[in-house]
Motif scaffolding. Structure first.
Motif, PDB file in Angstrom:
ATOM      1  N   GLU A 157      -2.547   7.079   0.821  1.00 47.92           N
ATOM      2  CA  GLU A 157      -3.725   6.708   0.021  1.00 47.92           C
ATOM      3  C   GLU A 157      -3.907   7.631  -1.178  1.00 47.92           C
ATOM      4  O   GLU A 157      -4.200   7.178  -2.281  1.00 47.92           O
ATOM      5  CB  GLU A 157      -4.980   6.722   0.898  1.00 47.92           C
ATOM      6  N   GLN A 158      -3.721   8.928  -0.986  1.00 47.96           N
ATOM      7  CA  GLN A 158      -3.965   9.890  -2.065  1.00 47.96           C
ATOM      8  C   GLN A 158      -2.853   9.921  -3.101  1.00 47.96           C
ATOM      9  O   GLN A 158      -3.087  10.245  -4.258  1.00 47.96           O
ATOM     10  CB  GLN A 158      -4.162  11.292  -1.491  1.00 47.96           C
TER      11      GLN A 158
ATOM     12  N   THR B  79      -2.403  11.576   9.139  1.00 49.34           N
ATOM     13  CA  THR B  79      -1.758  12.371   8.084  1.00 49.34           C
ATOM     14  C   THR B  79      -0.993  11.474   7.122  1.00 49.34           C
ATOM     15  O   THR B  79      -1.137  11.589   5.898  1.00 49.34           O
ATOM     16  CB  THR B  79      -0.804  13.422   8.696  1.00 49.34           C
ATOM     17  N   VAL B  80      -0.181  10.576   7.647  1.00 46.58           N
ATOM     18  CA  VAL B  80       0.606   9.677   6.793  1.00 46.58           C
ATOM     19  C   VAL B  80      -0.318   8.781   5.980  1.00 46.58           C
ATOM     20  O   VAL B  80      -0.127   8.620   4.770  1.00 46.58           O
ATOM     21  CB  VAL B  80       1.599   8.841   7.628  1.00 46.58           C
TER      22      VAL B  80
ATOM     23  N   LEU C 237       4.920   3.210  -2.363  1.00 50.61           N
ATOM     24  CA  LEU C 237       4.828   3.943  -1.103  1.00 50.61           C
ATOM     25  C   LEU C 237       4.048   3.112  -0.087  1.00 50.61           C
ATOM     26  O   LEU C 237       2.951   2.637  -0.376  1.00 50.61           O
ATOM     27  CB  LEU C 237       4.129   5.282  -1.344  1.00 50.61           C
ATOM     28  N   SER C 238       4.631   2.914   1.089  1.00 55.26           N
ATOM     29  CA  SER C 238       3.955   2.157   2.138  1.00 55.26           C
ATOM     30  C   SER C 238       4.323   2.748   3.495  1.00 55.26           C
ATOM     31  O   SER C 238       5.271   3.527   3.611  1.00 55.26           O
ATOM     32  CB  SER C 238       4.365   0.689   2.090  1.00 55.26           C
ATOM     33  N   TYR C 239       3.550   2.370   4.494  1.00 54.52           N
ATOM     34  CA  TYR C 239       3.858   2.829   5.842  1.00 54.52           C
ATOM     35  C   TYR C 239       3.543   1.742   6.847  1.00 54.52           C
ATOM     36  O   TYR C 239       2.779   0.830   6.571  1.00 54.52           O
ATOM     37  CB  TYR C 239       3.094   4.115   6.188  1.00 54.52           C
ATOM     38  N   ARG C 240       4.175   1.862   7.997  1.00 60.09           N
ATOM     39  CA  ARG C 240       3.878   0.975   9.120  1.00 60.09           C
ATOM     40  C   ARG C 240       4.106   1.755  10.398  1.00 60.09           C
ATOM     41  O   ARG C 240       4.777   2.790  10.408  1.00 60.09           O
ATOM     42  CB  ARG C 240       4.718  -0.293   9.083  1.00 60.09           C
TER      43      ARG C 240
ATOM     44  N   GLU D 148       9.443   3.604   2.101  1.00 62.94           N
ATOM     45  CA  GLU D 148       8.843   3.117   3.338  1.00 62.94           C
ATOM     46  C   GLU D 148       8.829   4.229   4.379  1.00 62.94           C
ATOM     47  O   GLU D 148       9.857   4.836   4.667  1.00 62.94           O
ATOM     48  CB  GLU D 148       9.605   1.922   3.903  1.00 62.94           C
ATOM     49  N   ILE D 149       7.646   4.454   4.928  1.00 61.05           N
ATOM     50  CA  ILE D 149       7.476   5.415   6.014  1.00 61.05           C
ATOM     51  C   ILE D 149       7.211   4.613   7.283  1.00 61.05           C
ATOM     52  O   ILE D 149       6.367   3.725   7.295  1.00 61.05           O
ATOM     53  CB  ILE D 149       6.298   6.368   5.746  1.00 61.05           C
ATOM     54  N   ILE D 150       7.941   4.939   8.335  1.00 53.20           N
ATOM     55  CA  ILE D 150       7.710   4.327   9.639  1.00 53.20           C
ATOM     56  C   ILE D 150       7.262   5.425  10.586  1.00 53.20           C
ATOM     57  O   ILE D 150       7.922   6.460  10.709  1.00 53.20           O
ATOM     58  CB  ILE D 150       8.981   3.655  10.194  1.00 53.20           C
TER      59      ILE D 150
END
Length: 86
Positions: free
Chosen positions: A28-29, A22-23, A37-40, A4-6
């Protein structure tokens, strides 16, 4: 286990959009290379306790799996290397 990326942002932050872009691009790539892999995005003006938790005094800041990984806008390669090291 996922990653998880915040992205910590704030109103009026000029570089926060660059960090988000960038994130988002890396997520996506590299979805297949880093399963789960996820981000918020978290606005520290709305959730100041999150910024305080990580000792973030300026935005943007990137948190990966509950650890402050970057202050400012990360380079794509640096972000990928950090993900590979997990």
């Amino acid at each position: 286990m996922g990653i998880e990326i915040i992205i910590l942002t704030a109103p009026g932050c000029i570089t926060c959009d660059k960090a988000k872009t960038t994130v988002q691009k890396v997520v996506e790539q590299d979805q297949q290379a880093f399963p789960g892999l996820s981000y918020r995005t978290v606005d520290v003006a709305e959730s100041p306790e999150i910024g305080a938790q990580y000792g973030v005094l300026s935005t943007p800041a990137i948190i990966i799996n509950d650890t402050l990984a970057f202050r400012g806008v990360p380079k794509e390669n640096a972000l990928r290397k950090k993900l590979e090291s997990l």
